[in-house]
Motif scaffolding. Sequence first.
Motif, PDB file in Angstrom:
ATOM      1  N   ALA A  20       0.830  -1.206   0.000  1.00 42.88           N
ATOM      2  CA  ALA A  20       0.000   0.000   0.000  1.00 42.88           C
ATOM      3  C   ALA A  20       0.863   1.256   0.000  1.00 42.88           C
ATOM      4  O   ALA A  20       0.572   2.222  -0.720  1.00 42.88           O
ATOM      5  N   ALA A  21       1.928   1.250   0.799  1.00 44.29           N
ATOM      6  CA  ALA A  21       2.804   2.420   0.872  1.00 44.29           C
ATOM      7  C   ALA A  21       3.535   2.644  -0.449  1.00 44.29           C
ATOM      8  O   ALA A  21       3.706   3.782  -0.893  1.00 44.29           O
ATOM      9  N   ALA A  22       3.953   1.569  -1.085  1.00 47.39           N
ATOM     10  CA  ALA A  22       4.697   1.684  -2.343  1.00 47.39           C
ATOM     11  C   ALA A  22       3.819   2.144  -3.498  1.00 47.39           C
ATOM     12  O   ALA A  22       4.278   2.870  -4.387  1.00 47.39           O
ATOM     13  N   THR A  23       2.569   1.734  -3.490  1.00 46.12           N
ATOM     14  CA  THR A  23       1.683   2.032  -4.623  1.00 46.12           C
ATOM     15  C   THR A  23       0.677   3.145  -4.336  1.00 46.12           C
ATOM     16  O   THR A  23       0.153   3.748  -5.265  1.00 46.12           O
ATOM     17  N   GLY A  24       0.386   3.380  -3.046  1.00 48.53           N
ATOM     18  CA  GLY A  24      -0.662   4.337  -2.695  1.00 48.53           C
ATOM     19  C   GLY A  24      -2.045   3.854  -3.087  1.00 48.53           C
ATOM     20  O   GLY A  24      -2.995   4.627  -3.117  1.00 48.53           O
ATOM     21  N   ASN A  25      -2.161   2.554  -3.357  1.00 51.65           N
ATOM     22  CA  ASN A  25      -3.435   1.987  -3.797  1.00 51.65           C
ATOM     23  C   ASN A  25      -4.470   2.059  -2.676  1.00 51.65           C
ATOM     24  O   ASN A  25      -4.318   1.430  -1.626  1.00 51.65           O
ATOM     25  N   ARG A  26      -5.522   2.801  -2.913  1.00 56.26           N
ATOM     26  CA  ARG A  26      -6.540   2.998  -1.883  1.00 56.26           C
ATOM     27  C   ARG A  26      -7.291   1.723  -1.545  1.00 56.26           C
ATOM     28  O   ARG A  26      -7.778   1.556  -0.423  1.00 56.26           O
ATOM     29  N   TRP A  27      -7.395   0.797  -2.489  1.00 56.63           N
ATOM     30  CA  TRP A  27      -8.103  -0.460  -2.221  1.00 56.63           C
ATOM     31  C   TRP A  27      -7.296  -1.365  -1.303  1.00 56.63           C
ATOM     32  O   TRP A  27      -7.863  -2.056  -0.446  1.00 56.63           O
ATOM     33  N   VAL A  28      -5.982  -1.348  -1.439  1.00 58.28           N
ATOM     34  CA  VAL A  28      -5.141  -2.143  -0.522  1.00 58.28           C
ATOM     35  C   VAL A  28      -5.240  -1.550   0.880  1.00 58.28           C
ATOM     36  O   VAL A  28      -5.326  -2.278   1.874  1.00 58.28           O
ATOM     37  N   ILE A  29      -5.254  -0.226   0.959  1.00 55.80           N
ATOM     38  CA  ILE A  29      -5.407   0.430   2.264  1.00 55.80           C
ATOM     39  C   ILE A  29      -6.771   0.083   2.867  1.00 55.80           C
ATOM     40  O   ILE A  29      -6.877  -0.193   4.068  1.00 55.80           O
ATOM     41  N   ALA A  30      -7.792   0.046   2.043  1.00 56.44           N
ATOM     42  CA  ALA A  30      -9.135  -0.312   2.522  1.00 56.44           C
ATOM     43  C   ALA A  30      -9.167  -1.752   3.026  1.00 56.44           C
ATOM     44  O   ALA A  30      -9.813  -2.047   4.045  1.00 56.44           O
ATOM     45  N   VAL A  31      -8.471  -2.639   2.346  1.00 59.75           N
ATOM     46  CA  VAL A  31      -8.396  -4.040   2.800  1.00 59.75           C
ATOM     47  C   VAL A  31      -7.686  -4.115   4.149  1.00 59.75           C
ATOM     48  O   VAL A  31      -8.123  -4.854   5.050  1.00 59.75           O
ATOM     49  N   LEU A  32      -6.617  -3.349   4.314  1.00 63.38           N
ATOM     50  CA  LEU A  32      -5.920  -3.299   5.606  1.00 63.38           C
ATOM     51  C   LEU A  32      -6.879  -2.829   6.709  1.00 63.38           C
ATOM     52  O   LEU A  32      -6.948  -3.437   7.780  1.00 63.38           O
ATOM     53  N   ALA A  33      -7.595  -1.751   6.427  1.00 60.19           N
ATOM     54  CA  ALA A  33      -8.520  -1.196   7.418  1.00 60.19           C
ATOM     55  C   ALA A  33      -9.617  -2.198   7.763  1.00 60.19           C
ATOM     56  O   ALA A  33      -9.924  -2.415   8.944  1.00 60.19           O
ATOM     57  N   ALA A  34     -10.198  -2.807   6.753  1.00 61.25           N
ATOM     58  CA  ALA A  34     -11.255  -3.792   6.990  1.00 61.25           C
ATOM     59  C   ALA A  34     -10.733  -4.955   7.827  1.00 61.25           C
ATOM     60  O   ALA A  34     -11.425  -5.436   8.740  1.00 61.25           O
ATOM     61  N   GLY A  35      -9.516  -5.394   7.541  1.00 67.31           N
ATOM     62  CA  GLY A  35      -8.921  -6.490   8.307  1.00 67.31           C
ATOM     63  C   GLY A  35      -8.777  -6.143   9.779  1.00 67.31           C
ATOM     64  O   GLY A  35      -9.114  -6.945  10.656  1.00 67.31           O
TER      65      GLY A  35
ATOM     66  N   ALA B 217     -10.220  10.118  -0.291  1.00 64.79           N
ATOM     67  CA  ALA B 217     -10.439  11.562  -0.437  1.00 64.79           C
ATOM     68  C   ALA B 217      -9.349  12.213  -1.284  1.00 64.79           C
ATOM     69  O   ALA B 217      -9.392  13.410  -1.535  1.00 64.79           O
ATOM     70  N   GLY B 218      -8.353  11.423  -1.701  1.00 64.73           N
ATOM     71  CA  GLY B 218      -7.289  11.956  -2.543  1.00 64.73           C
ATOM     72  C   GLY B 218      -6.058  12.418  -1.788  1.00 64.73           C
ATOM     73  O   GLY B 218      -5.097  12.896  -2.398  1.00 64.73           O
ATOM     74  N   ALA B 219      -6.045  12.283  -0.464  1.00 59.59           N
ATOM     75  CA  ALA B 219      -4.888  12.675   0.344  1.00 59.59           C
ATOM     76  C   ALA B 219      -3.960  11.471   0.519  1.00 59.59           C
ATOM     77  O   ALA B 219      -3.744  10.971   1.625  1.00 59.59           O
ATOM     78  N   THR B 220      -3.414  11.033  -0.600  1.00 62.77           N
ATOM     79  CA  THR B 220      -2.626   9.791  -0.618  1.00 62.77           C
ATOM     80  C   THR B 220      -1.394   9.872   0.277  1.00 62.77           C
ATOM     81  O   THR B 220      -1.072   8.904   0.974  1.00 62.77           O
ATOM     82  N   THR B 221      -0.700  10.991   0.269  1.00 56.86           N
ATOM     83  CA  THR B 221       0.517  11.110   1.076  1.00 56.86           C
ATOM     84  C   THR B 221       0.211  10.929   2.561  1.00 56.86           C
ATOM     85  O   THR B 221       0.911  10.191   3.258  1.00 56.86           O
ATOM     86  N   ALA B 222      -0.826  11.575   3.047  1.00 58.99           N
ATOM     87  CA  ALA B 222      -1.210  11.431   4.459  1.00 58.99           C
ATOM     88  C   ALA B 222      -1.600   9.985   4.759  1.00 58.99           C
ATOM     89  O   ALA B 222      -1.247   9.443   5.815  1.00 58.99           O
ATOM     90  N   ALA B 223      -2.309   9.357   3.836  1.00 56.60           N
ATOM     91  CA  ALA B 223      -2.709   7.960   4.019  1.00 56.60           C
ATOM     92  C   ALA B 223      -1.481   7.058   4.102  1.00 56.60           C
ATOM     93  O   ALA B 223      -1.411   6.172   4.966  1.00 56.60           O
ATOM     94  N   VAL B 224      -0.526   7.310   3.230  1.00 56.74           N
ATOM     95  CA  VAL B 224       0.686   6.485   3.203  1.00 56.74           C
ATOM     96  C   VAL B 224       1.491   6.657   4.492  1.00 56.74           C
ATOM     97  O   VAL B 224       2.059   5.688   5.015  1.00 56.74           O
ATOM     98  N   VAL B 225       1.532   7.862   5.045  1.00 63.91           N
ATOM     99  CA  VAL B 225       2.239   8.079   6.317  1.00 63.91           C
ATOM    100  C   VAL B 225       1.638   7.189   7.402  1.00 63.91           C
ATOM    101  O   VAL B 225       2.361   6.528   8.161  1.00 63.91           O
TER     102      VAL B 225
END
Length: 164
Positions: free
Chosen positions: A34-49, A106-114
């Motif tokens: 997720a950090a390498a790609t900024g893929n929001r769906w991978v981040i969503a899977v992490l959150a759901a998990g 929301a498009g704030a990928t950098t903050a999400a990746v942090v």
Amino acid sequence: MATGLPALLRFPNPVNELVARTVACTVLVLSLAAAATGNRWVIAVLAAGFVLRVTTASRIDPIAFVASRVIAPRLGTPRWTPGPPKRFAQGIGAALTVPAAVLAFAGATTAAVVLVVLVACAAALEGLAGFCVGCWAFARLMDAGVIPATICEECADLSRRGRR
């Protein structure tokens, strides 16, 4: 453990450390992806998990289910550890990844990746070194009296604590 809760919502106590570390290694891989790609769906899977694990442990979460039923039994004899600190750690993961998913969508990928990188660091410590950051924080909060001893009597008994 609250006995009035439906079985689905009861977090296990104790928890097999081998399962926790296997889940952490999987979270590490997903977090790095997720950090390498900024893929929001991978981040969503992490959150759901994390949300599934904090609410149902391994009963619904596919990662925890495979870790507990397939991988951990092949790693050796279970090593039991108190459940409440592990649940607290999963809650911290949810508290970081749910906002990360919202930020990513929301498009704030950098903050999400942090936020995801923070999760990756904690997952690396747990999965590779066996140090649970959330469990450490749980112990400090118990020591300070913020978390009552009744939440985890085994944790409150200093003579029975492992690594602090």
